[in-house]
Design a protein around this motif. Structure first.
Motif, PDB file in Angstrom:
ATOM      1  N   ARG A 520      -3.230   8.776  -1.097  1.00  0.00           N
ATOM      2  CA  ARG A 520      -2.532   9.931  -0.507  1.00  0.00           C
ATOM      3  C   ARG A 520      -1.021   9.682  -0.471  1.00  0.00           C
ATOM      4  NH1 ARG A 520      -5.915  13.264   2.730  1.00  0.00           N
ATOM      5  NH2 ARG A 520      -7.724  13.705   1.390  1.00  0.00           N
ATOM      6  N   ARG A 521      -0.623   8.472  -0.126  1.00  0.00           N
ATOM      7  CA  ARG A 521       0.801   8.113  -0.021  1.00  0.00           C
ATOM      8  C   ARG A 521       0.970   6.698  -0.574  1.00  0.00           C
ATOM      9  NH1 ARG A 521      -1.193   9.990   4.613  1.00  0.00           N
ATOM     10  NH2 ARG A 521      -0.567  12.081   5.339  1.00  0.00           N
ATOM     11  N   PRO A 522       0.822   6.489  -1.861  1.00  0.00           N
ATOM     12  CA  PRO A 522       0.810   5.134  -2.431  1.00  0.00           C
ATOM     13  C   PRO A 522       2.115   4.372  -2.208  1.00  0.00           C
ATOM     14  CG  PRO A 522       0.906   6.777  -4.169  1.00  0.00           C
ATOM     15  CD  PRO A 522       0.640   7.525  -2.903  1.00  0.00           C
ATOM     16  N   PHE A 523       3.233   5.063  -2.210  1.00  0.00           N
ATOM     17  CA  PHE A 523       4.514   4.351  -2.151  1.00  0.00           C
ATOM     18  C   PHE A 523       4.901   3.932  -0.733  1.00  0.00           C
ATOM     19  CE2 PHE A 523       4.776   7.052  -5.978  1.00  0.00           C
ATOM     20  CZ  PHE A 523       4.857   6.039  -6.915  1.00  0.00           C
ATOM     21  N   PHE A 524       4.089   4.270   0.236  1.00  0.00           N
ATOM     22  CA  PHE A 524       4.324   3.805   1.596  1.00  0.00           C
ATOM     23  C   PHE A 524       3.693   2.435   1.832  1.00  0.00           C
ATOM     24  CE2 PHE A 524       5.529   8.149   2.230  1.00  0.00           C
ATOM     25  CZ  PHE A 524       6.441   8.129   3.275  1.00  0.00           C
ATOM     26  N   PHE A 525       3.126   1.884   0.752  1.00  0.00           N
ATOM     27  CA  PHE A 525       2.471   0.575   0.866  1.00  0.00           C
ATOM     28  C   PHE A 525       3.166  -0.399  -0.064  1.00  0.00           C
ATOM     29  CE2 PHE A 525      -0.460   3.829   2.160  1.00  0.00           C
ATOM     30  CZ  PHE A 525      -0.995   3.327   3.338  1.00  0.00           C
ATOM     31  N   LYS A 526       3.430  -1.572   0.433  1.00  0.00           N
ATOM     32  CA  LYS A 526       4.316  -2.543  -0.198  1.00  0.00           C
ATOM     33  C   LYS A 526       3.929  -2.867  -1.635  1.00  0.00           C
ATOM     34  CE  LYS A 526       7.895  -5.238   0.143  1.00  0.00           C
ATOM     35  NZ  LYS A 526       9.243  -4.672   0.348  1.00  0.00           N
ATOM     36  N   GLU A 527       2.625  -2.982  -1.908  1.00  0.00           N
ATOM     37  CA  GLU A 527       2.205  -3.426  -3.240  1.00  0.00           C
ATOM     38  C   GLU A 527       2.515  -2.387  -4.319  1.00  0.00           C
ATOM     39  OE1 GLU A 527      -1.616  -1.766  -1.277  1.00  0.00           O
ATOM     40  OE2 GLU A 527       0.178  -2.894  -0.703  1.00  0.00           O
ATOM     41  N   ASN A 528       2.858  -1.142  -3.889  1.00  0.00           N
ATOM     42  CA  ASN A 528       3.164  -0.084  -4.855  1.00  0.00           C
ATOM     43  C   ASN A 528       4.649   0.261  -4.892  1.00  0.00           C
ATOM     44  OD1 ASN A 528       0.374   0.336  -5.539  1.00  0.00           O
ATOM     45  ND2 ASN A 528       0.143   1.406  -3.577  1.00  0.00           N
TER      46      ASN A 528
END
Length: 698
Positions: A520-528
């Protein structure tokens, strides 16, 4: 008042639903429905259809014997005929003949004494003879006896005695007495040496003395006739033999035979004996399964969903087998039930069900021990062959194995019973088709069981682990960092689950999908975050926490959308438990409003992991992320970090409900370290080489 009434109605309805929702109530309802449906399927097969017929009716159809039996009426008639063929046996009473001869001898002695009375007149002699004689003759015969010569009298006496000996020596029965007297009279008339008076006297003496001396020997006659009756071979009606043809008149004999077959419906209305017997038989077999589950497999016993699956499999395969029996008893697919139960529930239960269904279906159809053994062997082989099946084509292979075993079993019984080779080949063909049909039916119905009842099988798990699955494909394309993180978490989880007795396949597949909510919000997670920008720098910690913690809820929604099994969805929801989002919590504490920050607002909603697999994925997820952030990972650093993470989760109470022991946690830590050392192993630093120098160029 109306409001209170509505509240009471709602409360009653709520209590009713609460009652029906109890496990024991569900089990009882399921048992009742199962019993009724099973009776509906097999009730008519437990005994042949009853026939309403009476003496004098025309048979509604051809009626065949259901078993071998004796035609007692026909046998009794044959016995009567045999007894009638034995003539009446007579015995000759010699005492009668002796008495008669003695009486005649005495008569002639008295006669001679009176004849020698010279002083008496003829009239006096007549009177004396009449008074003293033991044979009552007429006046004329007495006169002749006194008047004939002495020689004539002696000759007459001898002739009378000879005639008596001759006639009575053969015996005279009551019915022959008059005819014998007439015969003797004719014989005397033919004696030329006797005068007419002597003949008259002789005939009169014999007629007055002769009597029956030949009587029926009742005991001997009965014995001989009984022996003749005993030698009659009973008339046997073979099983399947036609007793009466359609439209044939039903007589006493036919009626008694139909009654002996058990086909006769003697009373109007339901056959309560048949209903009671069938229900009892079903309940006995049902009780065996329930007892096994209660004693040896309580997990299934208390799982209403699995009990429902078990009941439907048994009912459906029983119905299918009953239908296939009309084609051939060798086509009844018991193996389908054993393979499905082995895959969907467990193999041990499949073996028990196979035994019970083989007996049950064999009883309601052919009632042939050979068929029961064939079904038992085929189903058992299907159970063994299907264990640890991870590919659907293995089910086809199992079907081929069952076919082979069926052929061998049919051939063995055929050779034992001396069946013709052609017949063995014919039945073996049906046995082979049985195995293939079972495999096709199992493969075709398995997705239905998996999806309809949300059952996670190894086959389904392997399909879900395929990278080409739509959701995994999306994860790879849209969140590649999360995808690669999930793969490593999957490796860690699978290895750990195998060591502590969990389901390694569930752990691996659950790990693959545990972070799908990040789509849903991949770029809010560090690995992305590849460009160095972090969206969280621009928002407050509370909002960041909400975005981070919502990825479990988002993942559950995506899992429902893509119809993932509930076991995988549980791992998605539970893999963070109620852990604290520490980074943003500390960031909030250091903000202007840090005094009002509450830790519970920075925790995941949970629930905590409820299974070993969910807890292992939680630990693997944290360990993988932490070790990836480690600048220079070494064995000591990795092991220390792994054990610290596990200790923190344990102290935080996140592992309280998953069933892992301290020993399991130590094993998991060792397994994680071993796998991670394989990932973060040291590499040799290759020297820089001058290619021109290596080629020998200046």
């Amino acid at each position: 008042m109306v409001s209170n009434k509505k509240k009471e109605d709602k409360l009653t309805t709520k209590n009713m639903f609460s009652f029906l929702n109890k496990t024991i109530v569900k089990q009882i309802l399921l048992a009742v429905v199962f019993t009724l449906l099973m009776y509906f399927i097999v009730g008519s097969s437990m005994a042949p259809e009853r026939i309403t017929v009476k003496v004098g009716d025309l048979a509604p159809d051809d009626i065949r014997a259901t078993k071998e039996m004796i035609d007692e009426i026909t046998t009794e008639k044959l016995k009567e005929e045999a007894m009638k063929s034995i003539d009446t046996i007579y015995r000759v009473e010699t005492s009668v003949q002796v008495k008669i001869k003695n009486d005649i001898n005495r008569f002639f002695i008295i006669l001679r004494e009176i004849r020698n009375m010279e002083d008496e007149t003829h009239a006096n002699k007549m009177e004396i003879l009449q008074n003293r004689t033991n044979i009552n003759l007429g006046i004329e015969e007495y006169s002749i006896a006194l008047s004939i010569s002495g020689d004539a009298l002696t000759t007459l006496e001898n002739n009378v005695q000879d005639m008596i000996s001759q006639v009575m020596g053969m015996g005279i029965i009551e019915e022959e007495l008059e005819s014998k007297k007439e015969s003797i009279s004719r014989s005397f008339e033919e004696l030329e040496h006797l005068s007419e008076n002597a003949k008259t006297l002789g005939i009169s003496i014999i007629e007055k003395t002769i009597q029956p001396n030949k009587f029926v020997d009742v005991d001997t006659t009965f014995q001989k006739r009984q022996e003749a009756a005993d030698q009659v071979t009973p008339v046997v009606i073979k099983e399947g033999q036609i007793i009466v043809e359609k439209k044939q008149l039903v007589d006493e004999r036919i009626y008694s035979l139909v009654k002996k077959t058990g086909l006769l419906k003697e009373t109007e209305g339901p056959d309560y004996k048949l209903i009671g017997g069938t229900m009892t038989f079903i309940l006995i077999l049902e009780a065996l399964i329930v007892s096994y589950l209660y004693i040896f497999d309580k997990e299934v016993f208390y799982d209403t969903k699995l009990l429902l699956v078990l009941a439907i499999i048994i009912l459906s395969i029983t119905a299918i087998s009953k239908g296939m029996y009309r084609i051939s008893e060798y086509l009844m697919p018991i193996s389908v039930a054993t393979m499905l139960i082995s895959i969907l529930i467990n193999p041990k239960l499949a073996i028990l069900v196979n035994l019970i269904m083989s007996i049950f279906i064999g009883t309601i159809t052919v009632n042939d021990m050979n068929i029961m053994i064939l079904l038992l062997i085929g189903g058992t082989v299907g159970t063994f062959a299907i264990i640890n099946t991870h590919q659907r084509y293995n089910i086809v292979l199992t079907g081929l194995i069952v076919s082979t075993i069926n052929i061998l079993t049919i051939s063995a019984f055929g050779f034992i019973h001396g069946v013709e080779f052609k017949e063995i080949l014919y039945t073996s063909l049906y046995g082979a088709l049985n195995g293939l049909f079972s495999a096709i039916l199992t493969i075709g119905s398995l997705p239905l069981w998996e999806n309809l009842f949300d059952i996670l099988t190894p086959l389904k798990l392997l399909e879900l682990s395929n990278p080409n699955q739509p959701l995994l494909r999306r994860l790879l394309v849209e969140s590649p960092g999360t995808y690669h993180h999930s793969i490593i978490v999957g490796n860690l989880s699978e290895a750990a689950a195998e060591e502590v007795g969990g389901n390694p396949l569930v752990a691996r597949v659950g790990a693959y999908y545990h972070d799908v909510g990040k789509l849903r919000r991949p770029f809010f997670f560090k690995e992305n975050q590849y460009n160095g920008e972090n969206p969280h720098d621009k928002i407050n910690p509370s909002l960041s926490t909400l975005i981070i913690t919502n990825h479990t809820k988002d993942g559950d929604e995506l899992a429902k959308k893509y119809k993932l099994p509930s076991a995988i969805r549980d791992i998605i929801i539970q893999h963070h438990g109620q852990t604290l989002v520490a980074y943003f919590y500390h960031k909030a504490l250091n903000s202007e409003n840090g005094d009002t920050v509450k830790a519970e607002n920075f925790r995941y909603a949970g629930p905590k992991p409820q299974t070993k697999e969910a807890a292992i994925v939680m630990l693997a997820d944290s360990v993988e992320a932490a070790t990836r952030a480690m600048p220079e990972p070494t064995k000591g650093k990795i092991e220390g970090l792994v054990r610290q993470i596990i200790k923190d989760k344990l102290n935080d109470g996140q592992l309280d409900e998953c069933g892992l022991t301290l020993k399991d946690l130590n094993t998991i830590a060792n397994t994680f370290v071993r796998v991670l050392l394989g990932i973060f192993h040291e590499r040799i630093e290759y020297p820089k080489l001058d290619l021109a120098e290596l080629k020998g160029d200046n």
